[in-house]
Design an enzyme around this catalytic site. Structure first.
Site, short mmCIF file in Angstrom:
data_model
loop_
_atom_site.label_atom_id
_atom_site.label_comp_id
_atom_site.label_asym_id
_atom_site.label_seq_id
_atom_site.Cartn_x
_atom_site.Cartn_y
_atom_site.Cartn_z
N LYS A 1 0.70 -1.27 -0.14
CA LYS A 1 0.04 -0.05 0.00
C LYS A 1 0.92 1.13 -0.02
CE LYS A 1 -3.34 2.66 2.76
NZ LYS A 1 -4.40 2.37 3.95
N GLU B 1 10.78 -4.68 4.44
CA GLU B 1 10.59 -5.95 3.98
C GLU B 1 10.43 -6.28 2.61
OE1 GLU B 1 9.16 -4.84 6.52
OE2 GLU B 1 9.32 -6.09 8.38
N GLY C 1 -5.02 -1.90 5.18
CA GLY C 1 -4.02 -2.84 4.60
C GLY C 1 -4.55 -4.14 4.86
N ARG C 2 -5.27 -4.40 6.00
CA ARG C 2 -5.74 -5.85 6.32
C ARG C 2 -7.31 -5.87 5.92
NH1 ARG C 2 -4.87 -2.34 10.53
NH2 ARG C 2 -6.21 -1.48 11.67
N GLU D 1 -4.86 -6.73 14.77
CA GLU D 1 -4.31 -5.48 14.53
C GLU D 1 -5.41 -4.28 14.54
OE1 GLU D 1 -2.41 -4.37 10.54
OE2 GLU D 1 -0.65 -4.55 11.68
N HIS E 1 -5.82 -33.32 18.13
CA HIS E 1 -4.75 -34.17 18.37
C HIS E 1 -3.68 -33.31 19.12
CE1 HIS E 1 -6.63 -37.83 16.58
NE2 HIS E 1 -7.03 -36.97 15.79
N LYS F 1 9.56 -0.75 14.03
CA LYS F 1 10.23 -0.57 12.63
C LYS F 1 11.36 0.44 13.17
CE LYS F 1 5.94 -0.68 10.16
NZ LYS F 1 5.07 -0.21 9.22
O1 LIG Z 1 1.06 -2.72 2.23
P1 LIG Z 1 2.09 -2.27 2.92
O2 LIG Z 1 2.13 -0.64 3.07
O3 LIG Z 1 3.55 -2.60 2.39
O4 LIG Z 1 1.95 -2.54 4.54
C1 LIG Z 1 2.11 -4.01 4.87
C2 LIG Z 1 1.66 -4.06 6.24
O5 LIG Z 1 2.71 -3.40 7.24
C3 LIG Z 1 2.51 -2.73 8.26
O6 LIG Z 1 3.50 -2.28 9.24
C4 LIG Z 1 1.01 -2.59 8.78
O7 LIG Z 1 1.05 -3.26 10.18
C5 LIG Z 1 0.15 -3.55 8.22
O8 LIG Z 1 -1.19 -3.23 8.41
C6 LIG Z 1 0.25 -3.62 6.59
O9 LIG Z 1 -0.59 -4.33 6.03
#
Ligand SMILES: O=P(O)(O)OC[C@H]1O[C@H](O)[C@H](O)[C@@H](O)[C@@H]1O
Length: 550
Positions: free
Chosen positions: A211, A217, A273-274, A359, A390, A514
């Protein structure tokens, strides 16, 4: 920003009424509740679209449900819901609208943000995604050397990974088996290595999903993937255009990375994002299942959106599930919530829900900035049910903790299962029904004794019962049913956040780590700045550096 907004939750008379009711109820026994009401098992059920929901095995009476609904009314759940659907900026800490529901609105819907109808833009992107997915599926989108794409690697993390990765597993039987789809999220180089080591770069497309397009990462993995591609093809930057597409809200950063914005599929800051895998973030899934199936999934989402928006409180499934969670979390002190699917295809479903729920509602400050003094979101956990039986079900059956659980199952196995394997489905589902039965009704000491069990073993073989569960049963695991299920959980999370008066749509809690990681990385490589770290971290960094021979 702190202040007095809404009346504090625990000062509401409706909250006090629930507390009093909880005391009067004492230890509710499901055996008694069922004995007293012969039609409870069919009365306390709901049908929403293709989902059949049984909530009769909950520790509730009619009065409990009434009081819970009164709490929802007093906390303005319906008003906040309507504000969300209208596109108001209910994500106040980020000053953003919350409009994932617009992602699945029909073409002719009108939903405005800052006076602009966002629906045409949604469908324009869906159409572009559809064209692109069709081209890849038909072998018309070729790589730099002219070979058709056979492998798609989605690079993203959090909401830009969990949704498409989960849905790809769920809808496996609808995917093109001759296309390989992989997901890379972890900044651990092993993730990318394992995803690409056996792929031919000439036939590989990278879908970079982010986003913000700043997530370290994802950008790191995408950069390494680009190196892998260009080295493998022995080509220059010009090869990137045929092998990289971006899914993002940030065109500037996409361009900076070197991806042609003509190959970018956009979405908007009003999609969290979620809550985003039904946006452009779903492109890799769409390539796998095709645009038509993707649209069926969107229709499933929309069906439950409309249900949530219009169904009366007594029949409103997300409202009900949200309220039941409040009941256990706030009045029984339950700390967690298990989601236990009886479908192998739902293996990543709970991991997806963890981000969605934890989240969103893992907050301890209310909308006005005051610390809450009531429990908020639960720890969400679980894996496919039969495996769990199990492993950890022991604790749910006989441990000391109350673990409300959702059981999700399907009447029919997927279509392409071999006949011999279809026969296993009744066994799977027999377990599904047996577990909620055992959890609810247990086994009394008398029943154990009647089996001739020696007295000293009776306490060990007794099952207390009264473990609450919701059963969600659907005919089959179709794209539409998946959309319905996800929307059900999205709105359940919404209801709970509204009641707890927290902002379910920000995620400030992920930021500190972060920032610190950025500070620590150079210390790991150069050793400089270690003196500014706390004693424990400095010691760990020194140990790490020494192990790495630095
Ligand atoms: O889609 P992006 O901007 O790369 O974000 C990816 C993810 O990282 C963030 O740190 C948030 O905690 C998430 O809500 C998000 O989905």
């Amino acid at each position: 920003m702190t202040g007095e907004g809404r009346t504090r939750l625990n000062r509401l008379p409706e909250w006090a009424a629930l507390g009093k009711h909880r005391e009067q109820l004492g230890e509710p026994h499901l055996r008694e509740l069922f004995a007293a009401d012969p039609t409870r098992g069919t009365d306390l059920t709901l049908r929403v679209g293709d989902l059949y929901l049984d909530y009769s095995k909950h520790l509730v009476t009619g009065e409990t449900l009434t009081l819970l609904r009164e709490l929802a009314a007093a906390t303005g759940v319906a008003e906040l819901r309507d504000a969300m659907f209208r596109g108001e900026k209910i994500n106040t800490t980020e000053d953003r609208a919350v409009l994932h529901t617009a992602l699945r609105a029909p073409r002719d819907a009108v939903i405005e943000v800052d006076g602009e109808n966002v629906v045409p833009g949604v469908h324009a992107v869906l159409d572009r995604m559809g064209d692109f997915a069709d081209k890849v599926r038909a072998g018309e989108w070729t790589g730099h050397t002219g070979r058709p794409i056979k492998n798609v690697v989605n690079i993203g993390i959090g909401g830009s990974d969990l949704g498409p990765a989960m849905a790809y597993e769920v809808l496996r039987s609808y995917t093109r088996r001759d296309l390989t789809l992989r997901f890379v999220s972890n900044v651990d180089g092993a993730d990318l290595h394992e995803a690409v080591h056996d792929l031919d770069p000439a036939e590989t497309l990278f879908v970079v999903a982010s986003k913000t397009f700043t997530t370290i990462e994802t950008i790191t993995n995408a950069t390494s993937a680009r190196d892998w591609l260009l080295t493998g093809l022995d080509a220059g930057q010009e090869a990137v255009a045929r092998h990289f597409v971006a899914l993002s809200t940030n065109a500037e950063k996409v361009e900076e990375f070197g991806i042609d914005t003509a190959n970018m599929f956009e979405f908007w800051d009003w999609v969290g994002g979620r809550y985003s895998y039904d946006s452009a973030i779903g492109l890799s899934l769409m390539i796998a299942i095709g645009p038509e199936r993707f649209r069926e999934m969107l229709d499933g989402f929309h069906l439950v959106d409309e249900h949530f928006r219009t169904a009366p409180p007594e029949e409103n499934a997300p409202l009900l599930l949200g309220l039941l969670g409040v009941w256990y979390g706030n009045f029984f002190d339950a700390q967690s919530h298990a989601v236990l699917p009886y479908s192998h295809y739902l293996s990543k479903f709970t991991a997806y829900l963890q981000q969605l729920d934890m989240e969103s509602n893992g907050k301890s400050v209310d909308r006005e900035g005051n610390r809450v003094d009531w429990q908020t979101g639960p720890v969400v956990w679980g894996t496919p049910g039969t495996n769990g039986q199990h492993a950890y079900y022991q604790l749910i059956h006989q441990g000391t903790k109350l673990v409300p659980a959702d059981f999700i199952g399907f009447a029919r196995p997927v279509d392409d299962l071999e006949p011999g394997l279809v026969a296993q489905h009744d066994l799977l589902m027999a377990n599904f029904f047996a577990q909620t039965q055992a959890l609810a009704f247990g086994k009394t000491p008398e029943e154990v004794r009647a089996e001739g069990v020696p007295e000293e073993l009776v306490p060990h073989k007794t099952f207390r019962g009264d473990h609450p569960t919701t059963t969600i049963l659907a005919d089959a695991l179709t794209p539409s049913v998946l959309g319905q299920l996800i929307a059900l959980y999205e709105h359940k999370v919404f209801v709970q956040g509204a009641i707890w008066n927290i902002d379910s749509f920000d995620q400030w809690g992920v930021e500190l780590g972060k920032v610190l990681a950025k500070r620590i990385e150079p210390v790991l490589t150069t050793g400089e700045g270690a003196e500014e770290l706390d004693g424990s971290t400095a010691g760990l960094v020194a140990a790490y550096r020494s192990l790495r021979g630095r």
